[in-house]
Scaffold this active site. Sequence first.
Site, mmCIF file in Angstrom:
data_model
loop_
_atom_site.group_PDB
_atom_site.id
_atom_site.type_symbol
_atom_site.label_atom_id
_atom_site.label_comp_id
_atom_site.label_asym_id
_atom_site.label_seq_id
_atom_site.Cartn_x
_atom_site.Cartn_y
_atom_site.Cartn_z
ATOM 1 C CB CYS A 13 -16.730 3.965 40.693
ATOM 2 S SG CYS A 13 -18.019 3.588 41.543
ATOM 3 C CG ASP A 421 -6.784 -3.016 9.317
ATOM 4 O OD1 ASP A 421 -7.722 -3.960 8.745
ATOM 5 O OD2 ASP A 421 -6.575 -2.098 8.673
ATOM 6 C CD GLU A 453 -0.539 3.138 -16.885
ATOM 7 O OE1 GLU A 453 -1.383 4.037 -17.124
ATOM 8 O OE2 GLU A 453 -0.614 2.085 -16.696
ATOM 9 N N GLY A 488 -6.839 -1.648 -18.623
ATOM 10 C CA GLY A 488 -5.349 -1.020 -18.930
ATOM 11 C C GLY A 488 -5.834 -0.055 -20.120
ATOM 12 C CB ALA A 491 -0.135 5.368 -24.802
ATOM 13 C CG LEU A 499 -1.375 -2.990 -25.910
ATOM 14 C CD1 LEU A 499 -1.778 -4.551 -26.167
ATOM 15 C CD2 LEU A 499 -2.520 -2.554 -26.188
ATOM 16 C CB VAL A 500 0.576 -0.443 -19.502
ATOM 17 C CG1 VAL A 500 0.866 -0.602 -17.966
ATOM 18 C CG2 VAL A 500 1.831 0.109 -20.210
#
Length: 797
Positions: A13, A421, A453, A488, A491, A499-500
């Site tokens: 307690c 949060d 991607e 990045g 491709a 381009l990414v």
Amino acid sequence: MGKYRAKVGGMSCSFCTQTIEKAYSRLDGVEEVSASLSHEEVLVKYGPDKVTPQELKQTLLDLGYTVRDPDKVLSFEEQEKELRGEENHLYIAGAFTAFAAALMVAMWFGLMQPWFPYAMLGAALATMFGPGRYIKKMAYNSLKRKILNQHVLLEFGAFAGLTGGFLGFIISDFPVVDFFAVSIFITTYHILFGYSSLAVRTRASQAVKNLMDLQPEKAYIIRDGEEVEVPLDEISVDDMVRVRPGESIPIDGLVEEGYSSVDESLVTGESIPAEKKAGDEVIGGSINKSGSLKIRVTKIGEESFLSQIARHIKEARALKPSIIQLVDKVIKYYVPWVIFMAALGVGVWTLGLWLFAGTLDVPRGIFAALAVLVMGYPCALGMATPLAMIRGGGEAARKGIFMRSGEAFQVFGDIDVMVLDKTGTITIGEPRMVEVQALSDERELLEIASSAEIPSEHPLARAIVEGAKDRGIAMAEPKNFEATHGKGITAKVEGKGVLVGNLRFLEDQDTEIGGLEIAEGMEEKGETVIGVTADKELLGFIGIADVIKDDAAEAVNKLNELGIETIMITGDNEKTAKAVAAKVGIDEVLAEVLPDKKAEKIRDLQNKGQKVAMVGDGINDAPALMQADVGIATGAGTDTAIESADVVLVRDKLTLLIEGYHIGRSSYSKTKQNLTLAFSFNGVGVPASVTGLVHPVWAMIAMVASVSAVLLNSFGGRLIPKSEETIAPREFKLKVPTIHCENCVSTIESEIGEIDGVKSVEVSLSSKEIKVSYRGDELVKERVREKLLELGHAFNG
């Protein structure tokens, strides 16, 4: 200053925390003491030149407590051992109680035997000085320090029964068997209460252990040009460690060679991986996602990040404000009152009778005093709070809320501030494609970007691909795929050079970037901006962000309506944090807060006198969850966060916070009702005992009656009307378009009318509307809505 921490066994307690704090405050050299009942820990700050850790430990032992090392994993096993010991005490005391009950029943049926008093005496002594011996030690140490608690109250009653039994061998008016039986019964009950309290607090709190499990047991270090696998404890500062893709980073260090994206969400809370290159710091326990890294060790052992977080969890656990349970507040005044009434019983039949009648009735005075002390031990006292918690816990569990501590029930309804949060709590905790800004054709932009991607494992790339899938975008297989870590990819998609990547990457590839104001606007909203080009032509931008949970804004709004201040805390940058906070309606933001500082921010709020709840999901939140008055973990959180919390939202819905708040208030109200019922029997019985006419058997009957009343109030209905009964009912209306017939009307009226708190239900078939009159909190409205859904009805409002 030195710091002494210990895991303390035997605390039951808030008087225990007061006893410990007072004992330490009287020691020369002790500067500050924090004792936590909920976690059974003590933290002492002291001057090593004046007092030693051994003296501090011996102080706890002298008080009658057991002491364990809080840093050892075996601490929990030791706590389990204590629980088994208490269980054995209960079995032994229970056996003596069953024997005593059998003798009592035989006596009531007229089967009294000459040996019954002696057998009952033996059972009483065996119970009190066998399994009940440790209670006497606790009571003695409390009395020595002038502290009155339930241990003292128990021993007053038990020794009163023992004394009354011994006097019965001399004075014929004293019922020998009954007095001895009372000593047995109340001692056994007290052991049962102690066992229940210990069982509630003994849970597998593996927070610190889970932290350290994040680190692999072994690592690959480079020695003399070769990789060697060694145990983690053999690694030294400046060793070179190799970490391959997919492996957990075993230590804190600096990247010497390599480039990779590292998932630090377990330790920082942020969902988007951090790009790491030579010279960057890495944290042990994070996950290496892509490239191979060569890391120079900078911190080991207690200096490592995870070890520091573990230390902050332990200290927060000991520094957590001690909650004085309502029952302890009552005992503070109740125990002196019982002692006073016992003294009054003696005084009335000795001095009082002599003043009025000129004679003394010492035997009756002694009988009255003993009866008061026996009647003064309220059996239902210890059950009032646990039963209310069990009731509330069951209701909370049905809602998807797991209440892990009694303190949560008492404090949840009194919260002033709710600190949330950001990542994983207000947001879902993973990157998603949230915006597409095409300079010409949006569909073409998504087709080219998502196709390019496809081979990438980067979280941002996966967000683009999954986002395109959700929009029904067809993708083509790319060729000549090549990733540049942290920047990045390049491709070929259907013959076009694509381009990414981030804007700096596009500029490095000699791409002219227009529409920068669009990209800047997206960044202002806290988005990570990805540019897309085809054959050097800029097609547009894609915004990636951690998406806000669907019910986050609703939860924040309802908390504000309840008068609870909401604050967002995060390790993320201030711009992103404020953008997220604005979307959900939070005004105050604590941004860029390091994990070890979150608990400190919570303490700052508590030092202003505020009751603080903290909601989080990550390891970095664990110290703050432990420090808060009520720590709340989301069900999708890490094991460490969940084990550090008082409340767990099993379903990952923030609106459950409001449910938990109302259940906490309701359970605390039920506790007060139970205490009122428990003490009502003693409020009558103790004064009646002063007359010297109350037989010890009536004390046992009062115990049974009070426990029955508390049980009935907790689970069978309301014996004490709520104060709301005097307040006019409130009303709310719902549109129910699925009401089609009189049968629907009668079913709704019948089912909703049975809900606790609902006073009346009016259902209109013509307007397809129901009007509900109710008393109580907002949970009534939620129950009505749930019942409508159970009946298969849709509704608005």
